[in-house]
Motif scaffolding. Structure first.
Motif, PDB file in Angstrom:
ATOM      1  N   THR A 144       0.819  -1.201   0.000  1.00 53.71           N
ATOM      2  CA  THR A 144       0.000   0.000   0.000  1.00 53.71           C
ATOM      3  C   THR A 144       0.859   1.259   0.000  1.00 53.71           C
ATOM      4  N   LEU A 145       2.066   1.175   0.548  1.00 53.83           N
ATOM      5  CA  LEU A 145       3.017   2.270   0.400  1.00 53.83           C
ATOM      6  C   LEU A 145       3.304   2.528  -1.075  1.00 53.83           C
ATOM      7  N   LEU A 146       3.500   1.445  -1.827  1.00 59.01           N
ATOM      8  CA  LEU A 146       3.890   1.579  -3.225  1.00 59.01           C
ATOM      9  C   LEU A 146       2.756   2.128  -4.090  1.00 59.01           C
ATOM     10  N   THR A 147       1.538   1.628  -3.898  1.00 61.98           N
ATOM     11  CA  THR A 147       0.450   2.041  -4.790  1.00 61.98           C
ATOM     12  C   THR A 147       0.165   3.538  -4.702  1.00 61.98           C
ATOM     13  N   ILE A 148       0.257   4.110  -3.505  1.00 65.92           N
ATOM     14  CA  ILE A 148      -0.020   5.546  -3.385  1.00 65.92           C
ATOM     15  C   ILE A 148       1.109   6.370  -3.993  1.00 65.92           C
ATOM     16  N   ALA A 149       2.312   5.777  -4.119  1.00 68.59           N
ATOM     17  CA  ALA A 149       3.471   6.509  -4.638  1.00 68.59           C
ATOM     18  C   ALA A 149       3.656   6.346  -6.139  1.00 68.59           C
ATOM     19  N   ILE A 150       2.826   5.546  -6.796  1.00 69.79           N
ATOM     20  CA  ILE A 150       3.010   5.256  -8.220  1.00 69.79           C
ATOM     21  C   ILE A 150       3.120   6.517  -9.079  1.00 69.79           C
ATOM     22  N   PRO A 151       2.207   7.500  -8.956  1.00 73.78           N
ATOM     23  CA  PRO A 151       2.332   8.689  -9.807  1.00 73.78           C
ATOM     24  C   PRO A 151       3.601   9.491  -9.574  1.00 73.78           C
TER      25      PRO A 151
ATOM     26  N   LEU B  12      -1.107   6.317   4.080  1.00 72.85           N
ATOM     27  CA  LEU B  12      -0.743   7.555   4.771  1.00 72.85           C
ATOM     28  C   LEU B  12       0.780   7.703   4.845  1.00 72.85           C
ATOM     29  N   MET B  13       1.475   6.620   5.195  1.00 66.33           N
ATOM     30  CA  MET B  13       2.934   6.672   5.251  1.00 66.33           C
ATOM     31  C   MET B  13       3.516   6.937   3.874  1.00 66.33           C
ATOM     32  N   GLY B  14       2.977   6.264   2.856  1.00 65.94           N
ATOM     33  CA  GLY B  14       3.474   6.476   1.495  1.00 65.94           C
ATOM     34  C   GLY B  14       3.286   7.912   1.042  1.00 65.94           C
TER      35      GLY B  14
ATOM     36  N   PHE C  47      10.712   2.092   0.324  1.00 67.69           N
ATOM     37  CA  PHE C  47      11.269   0.739   0.381  1.00 67.69           C
ATOM     38  C   PHE C  47      12.256   0.584   1.533  1.00 67.69           C
ATOM     39  N   PHE C  48      12.826   1.674   1.996  1.00 68.53           N
ATOM     40  CA  PHE C  48      13.831   1.581   3.060  1.00 68.53           C
ATOM     41  C   PHE C  48      13.214   1.561   4.453  1.00 68.53           C
TER      42      PHE C  48
END
Length: 472
Positions: free
Chosen positions: A29-36, A154-156, A169-170
């Motif tokens: 879920t971190l990754l999906t929000i950061a995709i754009p 939220l974190m992403g 990722f870190f």
């Protein structure tokens, strides 16, 4: 193991395993929000970034059958610690990736770690609490499954807004290090019980079939050769390899994926009908964060808040499910949830940038509630009629199809977006609306399968805990 541990030690061990599960729940879920945000930096479109999500789910599906054998061969504590190490290594490599291709390879490695971590962690908890306290042990593992999707977006959003996106990722590193230390401190060493010969030939055939099938779906929206013929070729190759595996599995005493379990009506219905429903409903994991930012023009923070709202629906819905199943039976409940999910998916087609948050947030909460109830109801149905001696094999076999269907939902959502947008870089709300209407049809395709569910499984009480899939 359970007889030698105090109650406090048992709970502490469950919390250690829950930390690993939380790490997995937050990660995707971190990754999906950061995709754009990530896509322009890697020089690809936002639609191409879905490969990084589905690569992880494909890694889970392909390597999950080997997890039980590894635990028996090398010991559950040792395998669990190794799985955490592989998971965090894949995460760090993904953060260092200069290209999307490198990130996809790192996410496959991360999926291998996750494929070992989840089932082996669950096995440790089951052995720690013993057969008389299974529900107590599994309760601790449901908490991170619910919290992960709440914290992840939220974190992403905070990371991509205030820091370099690579930190998504870190952030796994300190939690992994803590979990590893607690694993060695709290989880007692047990000699490996020993394992028979693993079905490596069947494992290779099943894995190849899954990879070819996933490539066929990806080729639909992002063709690499021969257009539609290339998609049909890959799909035909996947089916041919799977037929080879079926012939192999009929002759092998302990096949990597035990297709004989499909003789059980609840199991077959749960895997097939549940898989169809997952394909439609799990497309939300990719479509919503991207739509909020690229279609509705939201900031990452605002999109993260709305994406997290789905987890609130999961919290609210979970206590209702068991009562609903006991009252109305599996077939009726899952059918109603499939229809409700279809209607909610279609409703997203009406969203527009001017829509008030007082409408968006409750709607996303409702979609999260229906999605969670559907997944958990299907999971409980799947295992409700499985005899105890076959339970471990059923978890591995069903888990493969669950992860595959969840990845398929994301892949199809991205493929249809690419098709309706004509490959345009700028996506419009019209593109998203058309895709939501298409995906809304898919859960309805499970209704004929559910209609054939026998009466013997229609009112099985939800006595067992629901084995949770990894969230996309």
């Amino acid at each position: 193991m359970s007889q030698d541990l105090t109650g406090g030690r048992q709970i502490a061990i469950a919390c250690v395993i829950a930390c690993a599960f939380l790490m997995q729940g937050i990660d995707t879920t971190l990754l999906t929000i950061a995709i754009p945000t990530i896509a322009p930096d890697l020089g690809v479109s936002s639609l191409m970034m879905h490969f990084a999500v589905t690569a992880y789910l494909l890694g889970l599906a392909v390597f999950m059958p080997v997890s039980g054998w590894f635990a028996d061969r090398f010991g559950s504590r040792r395998v669990f610690a190794a799985a955490i190490t592989v998971f965090v290594l894949g995460s760090v490599l993904a953060g260092l990736s200069p290209t999307l291709s490198a990130m996809v390879a790192a996410r496959l490695l991360q999926g291998f770690g996750g494929a070992l971590m989840t089932p082996v962690g669950r096995l440790i908890v089951l052995r720690t609490f013993g057969p008389d306290r299974v529900l107590d042990g599994m309760t601790w593992l449901t908490i991170p499954v619910l919290i992960g999707p709440l914290l992840g977006p939220l974190m992403g959003a905070i990371i991509v807004t205030s820091f370099d996106w690579r930190w998504i990722f870190f952030v796994n590193v300190p939690l992994c290090a803590l979990t590893l230390a607690l694993t060695r401190w709290l989880i007692p060493y047990e000699p490996a019980p020993g394992a028979g010969r693993f079905d490596w030939g069947g494992f290779a055939l099943a894995g190849l079939a899954l990879v070819l099938f996933q490539l066929a779906v990806e080729h639909l929206g992002h063709p690499l050769f021969a257009g539609a013929f290339g998609t049909l070729f890959l799909l035909g190759a996947a089916l041919a390899v799977f037929q080879l595996y079926r012939r192999h599995a009929r002759r092998h005493p302990s096949p990597a994926l035990d297709l004989r379990l499909f003789r059980l009506r609840p199991f077959a219905t749960g895997v097939i009908a549940g898989g169809i429903g997952r394909v439609g409903l799990n497309s939300l994991a990719f479509l919503l964060p991207v739509m909020f930012q690229l279609g509705m023009g939201m900031s990452p923070i605002r999109a993260g808040v709305y994406a997290s709202a789905a987890a609130l629906g999961a919290f609210a819905a979970k206590p209702l499910l068991r009562r609903m199943i006991r009252t109305f039976g599996y077939a009726a409940v899952i059918s109603c949830l499939a229809v409700a999910g279809s209607l909610l998916l279609a409703g997203f087609a009406l969203f527009d940038p001017a829509m008030a948050g007082l409408i968006v947030a409750p709607y996303v909460v409702a979609s999260g509630a229906v999605k969670t109830m559907h997944f958990n109801a299907v999971n409980t149905l799947t295992y409700s009629g499985v005899p105890a001696p076959e339970l471990s094999r059923s978890v591995a076999t069903a888990g493969v199809f669950q992860q595959l269907s969840m990845g398929l939902g994301i892949s199809l959502g991205a493929a249809f977006l690419a098709l309706v947008s004509g490959g345009a870089e700028a996506l419009t709300m019209r593109d998203f609306s058309l895709v939501f209407l298409i995906m809304a049809v898919i859960p309805l395709l499970s209704l004929p399968v559910l209609a054939r569910l026998g009466q013997e499984a229609g009112r099985v009480a939800a006595k067992a805990p629901e084995p949770e899939p990894a969230r996309a």
